[in-house]
Design an enzyme around this catalytic site. Structure first.
Site, mmCIF file in Angstrom:
data_model
loop_
_atom_site.group_PDB
_atom_site.id
_atom_site.type_symbol
_atom_site.label_atom_id
_atom_site.label_comp_id
_atom_site.label_asym_id
_atom_site.label_seq_id
_atom_site.Cartn_x
_atom_site.Cartn_y
_atom_site.Cartn_z
ATOM 1 N N SER A 87 18.105 23.159 -97.341
ATOM 2 C CA SER A 87 17.719 24.357 -96.607
ATOM 3 C C SER A 87 16.384 24.142 -95.898
ATOM 4 C CB SER A 87 17.682 25.541 -97.576
ATOM 5 O OG SER A 87 17.680 26.765 -96.898
ATOM 6 N N ALA A 151 20.026 35.662 -105.032
ATOM 7 C CA ALA A 151 21.330 36.339 -105.127
ATOM 8 C C ALA A 151 22.142 36.156 -103.850
ATOM 9 C CB ALA A 151 21.104 37.824 -105.414
ATOM 10 N N LEU A 152 21.467 36.164 -102.711
ATOM 11 C CA LEU A 152 22.157 35.980 -101.432
ATOM 12 C C LEU A 152 22.780 34.592 -101.334
ATOM 13 C CD1 LEU A 152 22.738 37.262 -98.659
ATOM 14 C CD2 LEU A 152 20.550 36.355 -97.860
ATOM 15 N N ASP A 213 29.118 29.497 -98.118
ATOM 16 C CA ASP A 213 27.698 29.740 -97.871
ATOM 17 C C ASP A 213 27.536 30.847 -96.835
ATOM 18 O OD1 ASP A 213 24.963 29.624 -97.433
ATOM 19 O OD2 ASP A 213 24.888 27.448 -97.228
ATOM 20 N N HIS A 241 25.284 28.354 -101.112
ATOM 21 C CA HIS A 241 24.120 27.741 -100.472
ATOM 22 C C HIS A 241 23.482 26.639 -101.320
ATOM 23 C CE1 HIS A 241 21.084 27.683 -97.367
ATOM 24 N NE2 HIS A 241 20.106 27.849 -98.248
#
Length: 263
Positions: A87, A151-152, A213, A241
């Site tokens: 990321s 959490a996302l 994701d 993710h």
């Protein structure tokens, strides 16, 4: 520059540098790095103001983070290394490949978008209002904002509860990230666009993402792969993710197989 960054090095073999994502620390790699040390000399780095690395007032841009990472890691390398970033860490690794090309043999980008924030000509990204919301919430309650971001990362995963639990456990293993560096990292995600850099990266790139994701979608990964001259794309089924957390064995196998092929 405020000292060198914290680096945990283990294993023997070609150098593999691992850079974590926003709000986390090098401990997020703990499980997968342990299974990579039989093939690599693994360097897990705490980014500025994260984990055991102190911040510097000059590190408010991506280039500043890259200079600090390079200055800390390069003295530990025997030569050009494989740089693996997740990321935000993937954006750092990509920019580092431009600023310090002589030290980058290949890139492995995990759930990395070249432009994290959505634009008219780049719809496969995170909506600006989502990132703006994180920036606003960060000023009010950075702990809650970090938890919401974790959490996302797991929404839609087949094993979302287990992955979220693992990420939360890792996060709490070190001191909280510096809030200034959280703001700087979020600003990098909001404002950085590395798409014009991609065609200049004449080196092998392995792009790994999760099928589910919500932050860096498979559609985004395919667009990125088209911009990179020497890219291999791998989408891990049912992962979100953090595919190295939800599917660690498959992730490690992809990394090892890819590096064997390139070497």
């Amino acid at each position: 520059m405020t000292g060198t960054l914290y680096i945990q090095t283990s294993g023997e073999g070609p150098d593999l540098v691992m850079l974590h994502g926003w709000g986390m620390h090098a401990g997020v790699w703990q499980d997968v790095s342990a299974t990579l040390t039989d093939q690599f000399r693994v360097h897990c780095v705490d980014l500025p103001g994260h984990g055991r690395s102190r911040k510097s007032d000059s590190e408010v841009t991506l280039a500043g983070w890259v200079d600090r990472v390079a200055g800390s890691v390069i003295p530990h390398l025997s030569g050009p290394a494989c740089w693996l970033g997740w990321s935000l860490g993937g954006m750092v690794a990509t920019q580092l490949a431009q600023q310090y090309p002589q030290w980058v043999k290949e890139l492995i980008l995990v759930a990395t978008n070249l432009r994290f924030c959505q634009a008219d000509d780049w719809p496969e990204a995170v909506a600006p209002e989502v990132l703006h919301g994180f920036a606003t919430d960060l000023l009010q309650d950075h702990r809650a904002t970090l938890q919401r971001f974790l959490a996302l990362q797991v929404i839609g995963e087949a094993q979302s509860r287990q992955t979220l639990k693992a990420l939360r456990q890792r996060l709490l293993e070190q001191a909280e990230p510096d809030t200034d560096m959280l703001e700087a990292g979020l600003a990098i995600l909001q404002n950085t666009d590395l798409r014009s850099l991609a065609p200049q990266l004449m080196l092998p790139v392995l792009l790994i993402g999760g099928e589910r994701d919500r932050l860096v979608s498979p559609a985004a990964l395919h667009e990125i792969a088209r911009l990179l001259p020497q890219c291999r794309l791998e989408v891990i089924p049912a992962a979100g993710h953090a595919p190295f957390v939800s599917r660690p064995e498959l992730f490690v196998n992809l990394v090892k197989t890819y590096c064997e092929t390139i070497d």
